[in-house]
Enzyme design. Structure first.
Site, PDB file in Angstrom:
ATOM      1  N   ASP A 181      -5.468  -1.549  38.355  1.00  0.00           N
ATOM      2  CA  ASP A 181      -6.444  -2.118  39.303  1.00  0.00           C
ATOM      3  C   ASP A 181      -6.951  -1.097  40.317  1.00  0.00           C
ATOM      4  OD1 ASP A 181      -3.994  -1.895  40.528  1.00  0.00           O
ATOM      5  OD2 ASP A 181      -4.052  -3.846  41.512  1.00  0.00           O
ATOM      6  N   GLU A 264       8.073   3.273  45.496  1.00  0.00           N
ATOM      7  CA  GLU A 264       7.640   4.677  45.606  1.00  0.00           C
ATOM      8  C   GLU A 264       8.698   5.485  46.352  1.00  0.00           C
ATOM      9  OE1 GLU A 264       5.935   2.072  46.778  1.00  0.00           O
ATOM     10  OE2 GLU A 264       3.855   2.098  46.059  1.00  0.00           O
TER      11      GLU A 264
END
Ligand SMILES: *[C@@H]1O[C@H](CO)[C@@H](O)[C@H](O)[C@H]1NC(C)=O
Ligand SMILES: *[C@@H]1O[C@H](CO)[C@@H](O)[C@H](O)[C@H]1NC(C)=O
Ligand SMILES: *[C@@H]1O[C@H](CO)[C@@H](O)[C@H](O)[C@H]1NC(C)=O
Ligand SMILES: *[C@@H]1O[C@H](CO)[C@@H](O)[C@H](O)[C@H]1NC(C)=O
Ligand SMILES: *[C@@H]1O[C@H](CO)[C@@H](O)[C@H](O)[C@H]1NC(C)=O
Length: 323
Positions: A181, A264
């Site tokens: 996306d 992350e």
């Protein structure tokens, strides 16, 4: 006498004319040959994986990069592995199609598309074949115990499956987590391909700040700018970093945890030892936005920048680029 000499003269002029026509033709043919040779070299480079990768070779971008590469005598581009987690939803095919045709412009790329599913969706496989970027379509369902959580660690099983593939099957180059996306400027792929350990750069449309970026002063990381820090050492977006394959393979414990919001950070921490001074800053010392965490939704206008706090950093530049 006069007649003869004038006819000799005419003959000479005609011969000169013929000669110059032949010479010009030869020049044009030689020039065309050189052009076609340049395109041929590009094709060869884009075709390292031997897949059905029909890279468009006639755009100026490829010809420019060829000139750069030829002059620096780089034998070939390091491979770039793009890991894309995806799952069945109304936008899935649209997003895969948009990302796929972006990646089609990137030479020497291998696309690992990993679905959160028990069986690969045939429509997705069909679309991947149509797009024609060399790919592997894998599945990696989220373990049941995480499905009950309010905030689900989405994409973690997929990315770890991609990492397992890279640990086993890749030998050099760089990998990058490209969610389906997002929006990507092709420039960032050219830059991340040469990552030695870990590289970072700004990502647009992230949190209320409208961007997420390392804060850079005088060419070094000075902190991180992100709407949500949450005690993270590396408060960065998934689309804002790339990792060298060999470096990753030298860190056998590196893995992405099932911890929503901290994927992350904890993945980057698992690459330790890694000194923050070793992180390579791309996008002109993080002054340009070359990736956006678009998502298919409307975004609020970004909060203003505290100039008292951030004057003299890359953020001043970045703020001129966003709304
Ligand atoms: C390595 O690549 C092979 C061939 O594509 C594939 O079958 C295998 O699953 C890959 N290994 C891993 C650990 O993903
Ligand atoms: C910027 O960094 C260089 C070394 O990388 C150093 O010599 C210089 O003094 C620094 N400038 C400022 C303003 O901190
Ligand atoms: C980044 O900043 C450093 C220090 O100011 C400088 O030496 C270097 O050339 C810059 N790199 C780019 C790509 O702008
Ligand atoms: C990171 O590297 C810098 C410069 O090389 C050094 O001064 C610093 O002590 C290192 N930090 C750690 C935690 O090793
Ligand atoms: C920011 O710093 C520049 C010099 O680096 C100065 O000219 C400018 O007035 C400063 N702006 C603010 C709002 O402090």
């Amino acid at each position: 006498m006069n007649i003869i000499s004038s006819s000799v003269c005419t003959m000479k002029t005609t011969t000169k004319m013929y000669l110059s026509v032949i010479l010009s033709t030869l020049c044009i043919v030689f020039y065309q040959y050189q052009l076609s040779k340049a395109n041929f070299v590009t094709l060869q480079r884009g075709d390292v994986f031997g897949g059905n990768n029909n890279i468009v070779t006639s755009d100026s971008r490829n010809i420019n990069s060829i000139e750069v590469k030829e002059s620096t005598k780089t034998p070939s581009l390091p491979p770039l592995y793009v890991i894309t987690p995806t799952y069945r939803r109304p936008e899935q095919l649209a997003e895969i199609t948009r990302l796929g045709y972006t990646l089609k412009h990137v030479p020497n790329i291998f696309w690992l598309v990993i679905e959160d599913a028990t069986v690969a969706t045939p429509l997705v496989t069909r679309q991947l074949k149509r797009i024609g970027v060399p790919f592997e379509h894998l599945v990696a369902p989220m373990p049941d115990r995480f499905k009950k959580r309010v905030v689900k660690p989405r994409g973690v099983s997929n990315r770890n499956r991609g990492l397992a593939w890279i640990r086993k099957n890749a030998s050099d180059g760089v990998f990058y987590f490209a969610d389906d996306d997002n929006t990507y400027d092709l420039e960032i792929f050219d830059q991340m391909r040469y990552t030695k350990k870990v590289s970072m750069w700004p990502v647009g449309l992230v949190t209320k700040y409208g961007l997420s970026s390392p804060i850079v002063r005088n060419g070094t990381i000075f902190g991180f700018y992100d709407g949500w820090i949450g005690g993270r050492k590396y408060p960065v977006d998934m689309a804002g970093f790339a990792v060298n394959v060999k470096f990753f393979q030298s860190r056998p414990k590196a893995i992405m945890p099932y911890h929503a919001g901290y994927e992350e950070d904890k993945f980057l921490r698992s690459l330790a030892p890694l000194n923050i001074t070793e992180i390579e800053l791309l996008a002109s010392n993080c002054t340009e936005i070359l990736t956006w965490h678009t998502q298919t939704k409307k975004n609020p206008v970004a909060s203003p920048l505290d100039m008292h706090k951030y004057n003299g950093t890359n953020l001043v530049n970045l703020h001129k680029l966003i709304v």
